[in-house]
Write a protein that holds these residues in place. Structure first.
Motif, PDB file in Angstrom:
ATOM      1  N   ASP A  72       0.841  -1.198   0.000  1.00  0.00           N
ATOM      2  CA  ASP A  72       0.000   0.000   0.000  1.00  0.00           C
ATOM      3  C   ASP A  72       0.873   1.244   0.000  1.00  0.00           C
ATOM      4  O   ASP A  72       1.937   1.282   0.633  1.00  0.00           O
ATOM      5  N   THR A  73       0.436   2.277  -0.699  1.00  0.00           N
ATOM      6  CA  THR A  73       1.206   3.518  -0.758  1.00  0.00           C
ATOM      7  C   THR A  73       1.316   4.145   0.630  1.00  0.00           C
ATOM      8  O   THR A  73       0.335   4.259   1.362  1.00  0.00           O
ATOM      9  N   VAL A  74       2.543   4.535   0.970  1.00  0.00           N
ATOM     10  CA  VAL A  74       2.820   5.159   2.258  1.00  0.00           C
ATOM     11  C   VAL A  74       3.194   6.619   2.014  1.00  0.00           C
ATOM     12  O   VAL A  74       4.153   6.908   1.289  1.00  0.00           O
ATOM     13  N   VAL A  75       2.437   7.530   2.580  1.00  0.00           N
ATOM     14  CA  VAL A  75       2.733   8.949   2.458  1.00  0.00           C
ATOM     15  C   VAL A  75       3.604   9.346   3.652  1.00  0.00           C
ATOM     16  O   VAL A  75       3.176   9.247   4.804  1.00  0.00           O
ATOM     17  N   ASP A  82       0.889   9.303   6.560  1.00  0.00           N
ATOM     18  CA  ASP A  82       0.983   8.026   7.278  1.00  0.00           C
ATOM     19  C   ASP A  82       2.150   8.011   8.265  1.00  0.00           C
ATOM     20  O   ASP A  82       2.089   7.348   9.299  1.00  0.00           O
ATOM     21  N   ALA A  83       3.219   8.716   7.906  1.00  0.00           N
ATOM     22  CA  ALA A  83       4.419   8.696   8.745  1.00  0.00           C
ATOM     23  C   ALA A  83       5.168  10.014   8.592  1.00  0.00           C
ATOM     24  O   ALA A  83       5.042  10.700   7.569  1.00  0.00           O
ATOM     25  N   ILE A  84       5.947  10.341   9.602  1.00  0.00           N
ATOM     26  CA  ILE A  84       6.818  11.514   9.552  1.00  0.00           C
ATOM     27  C   ILE A  84       8.212  11.072   9.964  1.00  0.00           C
ATOM     28  O   ILE A  84       8.400  10.450  11.012  1.00  0.00           O
ATOM     29  N   VAL A  85       9.196  11.380   9.119  1.00  0.00           N
ATOM     30  CA  VAL A  85      10.602  11.158   9.447  1.00  0.00           C
ATOM     31  C   VAL A  85      11.201  12.529   9.706  1.00  0.00           C
ATOM     32  O   VAL A  85      11.174  13.393   8.825  1.00  0.00           O
ATOM     33  N   ILE A  86      11.732  12.737  10.893  1.00  0.00           N
ATOM     34  CA  ILE A  86      12.194  14.067  11.245  1.00  0.00           C
ATOM     35  C   ILE A  86      13.549  14.045  11.935  1.00  0.00           C
ATOM     36  O   ILE A  86      13.770  13.291  12.880  1.00  0.00           O
ATOM     37  N   LEU A  87      14.453  14.857  11.406  1.00  0.00           N
ATOM     38  CA  LEU A  87      15.694  15.169  12.093  1.00  0.00           C
ATOM     39  C   LEU A  87      15.477  16.558  12.677  1.00  0.00           C
ATOM     40  O   LEU A  87      15.543  17.557  11.962  1.00  0.00           O
ATOM     41  N   PRO A  88      15.184  16.649  13.959  1.00  0.00           N
ATOM     42  CA  PRO A  88      14.831  17.949  14.537  1.00  0.00           C
ATOM     43  C   PRO A  88      16.048  18.853  14.693  1.00  0.00           C
ATOM     44  O   PRO A  88      17.126  18.392  15.051  1.00  0.00           O
ATOM     45  N   PHE A  89      15.844  20.130  14.424  1.00  0.00           N
ATOM     46  CA  PHE A  89      16.919  21.087  14.711  1.00  0.00           C
ATOM     47  C   PHE A  89      17.215  21.081  16.203  1.00  0.00           C
ATOM     48  O   PHE A  89      18.362  21.165  16.624  1.00  0.00           O
ATOM     49  N   ASP A  90      16.153  20.958  16.990  1.00  0.00           N
ATOM     50  CA  ASP A  90      16.282  20.882  18.448  1.00  0.00           C
ATOM     51  C   ASP A  90      15.297  19.812  18.920  1.00  0.00           C
ATOM     52  O   ASP A  90      14.085  20.000  18.856  1.00  0.00           O
ATOM     53  N   GLY A  91      15.831  18.673  19.376  1.00  0.00           N
ATOM     54  CA  GLY A  91      14.974  17.568  19.769  1.00  0.00           C
ATOM     55  C   GLY A  91      13.995  17.925  20.867  1.00  0.00           C
ATOM     56  O   GLY A  91      12.817  17.549  20.816  1.00  0.00           O
ATOM     57  N   ALA A  92      14.446  18.669  21.865  1.00  0.00           N
ATOM     58  CA  ALA A  92      13.574  19.038  22.979  1.00  0.00           C
ATOM     59  C   ALA A  92      12.418  19.915  22.497  1.00  0.00           C
ATOM     60  O   ALA A  92      11.264  19.723  22.892  1.00  0.00           O
ATOM     61  N   ALA A  93      12.725  20.869  21.619  1.00  0.00           N
ATOM     62  CA  ALA A  93      11.705  21.807  21.149  1.00  0.00           C
ATOM     63  C   ALA A  93      10.660  21.137  20.259  1.00  0.00           C
ATOM     64  O   ALA A  93       9.521  21.596  20.178  1.00  0.00           O
ATOM     65  N   ILE A 107       9.305   8.739  13.031  1.00  0.00           N
ATOM     66  CA  ILE A 107      10.663   8.209  13.128  1.00  0.00           C
ATOM     67  C   ILE A 107      11.591   9.370  13.440  1.00  0.00           C
ATOM     68  O   ILE A 107      11.702  10.322  12.670  1.00  0.00           O
ATOM     69  N   ASN A 108      12.238   9.303  14.579  1.00  0.00           N
ATOM     70  CA  ASN A 108      13.158  10.339  15.052  1.00  0.00           C
ATOM     71  C   ASN A 108      14.575  10.006  14.567  1.00  0.00           C
ATOM     72  O   ASN A 108      15.043   8.888  14.725  1.00  0.00           O
ATOM     73  N   VAL A 109      15.243  10.991  13.977  1.00  0.00           N
ATOM     74  CA  VAL A 109      16.571  10.771  13.408  1.00  0.00           C
ATOM     75  C   VAL A 109      17.606  11.665  14.085  1.00  0.00           C
ATOM     76  O   VAL A 109      17.389  12.872  14.233  1.00  0.00           O
ATOM     77  N   ASP A 110      18.705  11.088  14.535  1.00  0.00           N
ATOM     78  CA  ASP A 110      19.930  11.771  14.963  1.00  0.00           C
ATOM     79  C   ASP A 110      19.824  12.541  16.276  1.00  0.00           C
ATOM     80  O   ASP A 110      20.590  12.301  17.198  1.00  0.00           O
ATOM     81  N   ARG A 111      18.919  13.492  16.382  1.00  0.00           N
ATOM     82  CA  ARG A 111      18.788  14.310  17.589  1.00  0.00           C
ATOM     83  C   ARG A 111      17.524  13.889  18.311  1.00  0.00           C
ATOM     84  O   ARG A 111      16.415  14.105  17.836  1.00  0.00           O
ATOM     85  N   ASP A 119      17.599   5.499   6.395  1.00  0.00           N
ATOM     86  CA  ASP A 119      17.167   4.374   7.214  1.00  0.00           C
ATOM     87  C   ASP A 119      15.807   4.672   7.846  1.00  0.00           C
ATOM     88  O   ASP A 119      14.961   3.786   7.987  1.00  0.00           O
ATOM     89  N   GLY A 120      15.590   5.928   8.231  1.00  0.00           N
ATOM     90  CA  GLY A 120      14.306   6.330   8.787  1.00  0.00           C
ATOM     91  C   GLY A 120      13.174   6.150   7.790  1.00  0.00           C
ATOM     92  O   GLY A 120      12.066   5.722   8.151  1.00  0.00           O
ATOM     93  N   ILE A 121      13.425   6.487   6.525  1.00  0.00           N
ATOM     94  CA  ILE A 121      12.422   6.293   5.470  1.00  0.00           C
ATOM     95  C   ILE A 121      12.066   4.815   5.348  1.00  0.00           C
ATOM     96  O   ILE A 121      10.893   4.431   5.253  1.00  0.00           O
ATOM     97  N   MET A 122      13.105   3.967   5.350  1.00  0.00           N
ATOM     98  CA  MET A 122      12.874   2.529   5.249  1.00  0.00           C
ATOM     99  C   MET A 122      12.057   2.012   6.428  1.00  0.00           C
ATOM    100  O   MET A 122      11.137   1.200   6.255  1.00  0.00           O
ATOM    101  N   LEU A 123      12.384   2.469   7.633  1.00  0.00           N
ATOM    102  CA  LEU A 123      11.650   2.022   8.810  1.00  0.00           C
ATOM    103  C   LEU A 123      10.202   2.502   8.781  1.00  0.00           C
ATOM    104  O   LEU A 123       9.290   1.760   9.155  1.00  0.00           O
ATOM    105  N   ALA A 124       9.982   3.738   8.338  1.00  0.00           N
ATOM    106  CA  ALA A 124       8.617   4.267   8.245  1.00  0.00           C
ATOM    107  C   ALA A 124       7.776   3.416   7.300  1.00  0.00           C
ATOM    108  O   ALA A 124       6.605   3.111   7.588  1.00  0.00           O
TER     109      ALA A 124
END
Length: 362
Positions: free
Chosen positions: A66-69, A126-137, A153-157, A314-319
């Motif tokens: 199924d298509t994943v957005v 369906d999913a969000i892959v994000i490398l946050p500029f500031d993880g806490a914020a 999917i949280n990436v790096d920070r 890798d985050g895209i693949m996991l999503a």
């Protein structure tokens, strides 16, 4: 390399399972024909990772579903590593006709990135892959997305809460320091009087602190300490300025660890201008130009420590796997792990050809 082996062999299992799980070991019987987007992307390049057709040894995970957005957001691509993060994510998504990737403009404005995630929520992706500029914020808005039934999917920070993401893909900053320190210990042998210098990144960042901590602890195992440490800002200009100050402060050096290959361009320029070559240098992150310098073997740069620019890919693949109800095919566990930490290997002239194809350009 006893220290590095004990620390990162375990981490490499996670990295290996992630890589193999996305391709598997058994050929699929119903792998789809490549889309137009796939056929246009070509093969591997040195600017940011593998591109082109889906893996030849595809598993059932690669069969179209199924298509994943997927919404993707990352900081501005004002740095070679960060540019490669976004490029690798786009290239990976292009391999799969069942991925519809929505890429937000890169930004270092926390409020704008929050707004981007709000837009993804309103669009019911369906999913969000994000490398946050500031993880806490970004924790609160990521939690809001999860509560809306969107896979994050949280990436790096990292976010501040485990409720903010279904899975997290991390590099190993502490492991980078350990790898760099262990390599330097191995090269210097029993020279307890060796002068070791360190050119860090931005001191206020936890990632810089982790790298320095790992480095100091690895050196301590072989009886060495950092004789002088300066901080730059992950830019060419900052690297050149910091290195110039360091070289003036130390008339003799045996080894230098520079945390970041982007700022390393400036570091090497300062070394050349100072006409210094009595030491060897280890870089960080794993840029293509650093690896070519190592490959040539005629300068002070002898190694670099990888900080993978494939994390968002890798985050895209996991999503895709999570949203389609799939898992890592080489694990017994039926669900994708919550945290995957990638390895921090040392690249030298002996193994540089293995890593160069997925290196990023500074």
């Amino acid at each position: 390399m006893k220290i590095r082996t004990s620390l990162i062999v375990g981490l490499s299992v996670a990295a290996m399972t992630l890589t193999t799980a996305c391709t598997g070991n058994d050929p699929a019987t119903d792998t789809p024909e490549p889309s137009a987007a796939q056929s246009d992307t070509g093969s591997s390049d040195a600017s940011g990772g593998a591109t082109g057709d889906a893996p030849a040894d595809a598993s059932g995970n690669d069969a179209s579903g199924d298509t994943v957005v997927i919404g993707f957001s990352a900081p501005a691509a004002d740095h070679g590593w960060m540019s490669a993060i976004t490029k690798n994510a786009q290239d990976t998504a292009a391999k799969y006709p069942d991925i519809d990737l929505k890429v937000a403009e890169g930004t270092n404005d926390v409020n704008l990135q929050i707004s981007q995630v709000e837009t993804f929520i309103n669009d019911k992706v369906d999913a969000i892959v994000i490398l946050p500029f500031d993880g806490a914020a970004l924790t609160a808005v990521a939690t809001k997305a999860m509560e809306a039934g969107i896979t994050v999917i949280n990436v790096d920070r990292e976010f501040d809460s485990t409720f903010a993401a279904r899975a997290t893909v991390l590099g190993d900053n502490y492991g980078m320091g350990v790898s760099a320190g262990t390599y330097i210990c191995d090269q210097l042998g029993d020279n307890k009087d060796a002068i070791v210098a360190e050119i860090a990144g931005i001191d206020s960042l936890p990632l810089t602190q982790d790298r320095s901590k790992g480095f100091a602890e690895a050196l301590d195992k072989c009886g060495l300490k950092v004789a002088n440490r300066v901080a730059a800002d992950f830019t060419v200009e900052g690297g050149e300025r910091a290195a110039s100050n360091l070289l003036q402060a130390l008339p003799k050096i045996d080894a230098i660890w520079n945390h970041d290959d982007d700022q390393g361009v400036g570091v090497l320029a300062a070394i050349k201008n100072a006409n210094r070559d009595e030491f060897f240098m280890v870089g960080g992150a794993g840029s293509a130009n650093a690896m070519r310098e190592i490959q040539a073997g005629d300068g002070v740069l002898k190694a670099t420590v990888i900080y993978p620019s494939t994390q968002a890919a890798d985050g895209i693949m996991l999503a895709r796997l999570i949203t389609q109800g799939k898992h890592l095919s080489d694990l017994v566990e039926v669900e994708v792990p919550r945290t995957i930490q990638l390895n921090a290997p040392v690249v030298t002239k002996d193994n540089v050809e293995e890593f160069l194809p997925t290196a990023f350009e500074s």
